[in-house]
Write an enzyme that holds these catalytic residues in place. Structure first.
Site, PDB file in Angstrom:
ATOM      1  N   SER A 166     -64.671 -10.987  73.846  1.00  0.00           N
ATOM      2  CA  SER A 166     -63.432 -10.329  73.420  1.00  0.00           C
ATOM      3  C   SER A 166     -62.190 -11.181  73.647  1.00  0.00           C
ATOM      4  O   SER A 166     -61.131 -10.891  73.094  1.00  0.00           O
ATOM      5  CB  SER A 166     -63.270  -8.997  74.161  1.00  0.00           C
ATOM      6  N   ASP A 167     -62.310 -12.230  74.467  1.00  0.00           N
ATOM      7  CA  ASP A 167     -61.147 -13.070  74.743  1.00  0.00           C
ATOM      8  C   ASP A 167     -61.562 -14.539  74.780  1.00  0.00           C
ATOM      9  O   ASP A 167     -61.352 -15.233  75.778  1.00  0.00           O
ATOM     10  CB  ASP A 167     -60.503 -12.656  76.069  1.00  0.00           C
ATOM     11  N   LEU A 168     -62.148 -15.009  73.689  1.00  0.00           N
ATOM     12  CA  LEU A 168     -62.588 -16.401  73.621  1.00  0.00           C
ATOM     13  C   LEU A 168     -61.360 -17.302  73.507  1.00  0.00           C
ATOM     14  O   LEU A 168     -60.661 -17.296  72.498  1.00  0.00           O
ATOM     15  CB  LEU A 168     -63.517 -16.602  72.421  1.00  0.00           C
TER      16      LEU A 168
END
Length: 236
Positions: A166-168
């Protein structure tokens, strides 16, 4: 899946390795400080603590809220069952990814403390030895040292196993001294059905993080050739 032990009516301990004597003290930075095992702290959305003891090197992370709601509630989440808590889900996903052979930190345990229908929580994972995050590498002007093609291959492998991060971003990609690439911080991530849409959105998120840091730091840069090598590695 993580093993669960009730420490009290309101506190659940989650463990992943039966060979480690994990208990509630493991989640207390003061406990480690008293043993001279607290080796550093870090700050992002919430504080993290780095631990070194005879069992290995670990990082403790306290789950924190972000965004506007954090101004009113920094650490409490609605409790709807243990398997819906953030540490249980993250530990379970890490175990799944390890079984798939993906380069992620070893899950150690979690602590869930409930109060009035809400909970707060902490997570412990193993530290990746001798590693820097991609942000620090690029900030030091060492973009040429990164194997961008291999980085693309690694991210592709996650996606082909349905792993949605979700937060690459460049802070959540690590490179160790052997140039092996790792991915960390799987809070609010999941294994999901593979679709081209979310995979491309994930790549776009990584590209935005690189562009954002390029605008902020003079030595931070990723050339078009390097990004193209990443895409070629990703596409195989």
């Amino acid at each position: 899946m993580p093993e669960s032990v009730s420490l009290s009516a309101q506190t659940q301990l989650l463990t992943c390795d039966p060979n480690l004597p994990v208990d509630a003290n493991w989640f207390d930075a003061n406990y480690w400080q008293q043993q001279n095992a607290l080796k550093g702290t870090g700050f992002g959305r919430g504080a993290v603590w780095f631990i070194h003891n005879k069992h290995g090197d670990f990082v403790i992370r306290h789950y924190r809220r972000g965004g506007l709601i954090a101004k009113f509630n920094r650490q409490f989440f609605l409790y709807t069952g243990l398997q819906h808590t953030r540490p249980w889900q993250e530990l379970h996903l890490l175990q799944t990814m390890q079984e798939l052979g993906l380069p992620v930190p070893k899950p150690i345990g979690g602590l869930v403390e409930r109060s009035c229908g809400f909970y707060r929580a902490k997570l412990i994972t193993q530290v990746i030895p001798n590693a820097q995050d991609l942000f620090e590498v690029l900030k030091a002007g060492k973009s040429d040292s990164v194997d961008w093609f291999n980085l693309g291959q690694v991210i592709h492998k996650f996606h082909q196993n349905g792993i949605y991060h979700s937060d690459l971003n460049c802070h959540n990609i690590m490179i160790d001294k052997e140039n092996k690439i790792w991915v960390i911080d799987f809070d609010k991530c999941q294994q999901r059905p593979i679709t081209e849409q979310w995979m491309q959105e994930n790549i776009a998120r990584l590209e935005r993080s690189l562009n954002k840091e390029t605008a902020k730091h003079p030595q931070f840069s990723v050339s078009q050739t390097q990004w193209q090598a990443f895409l070629e590695g990703y596409r195989g």
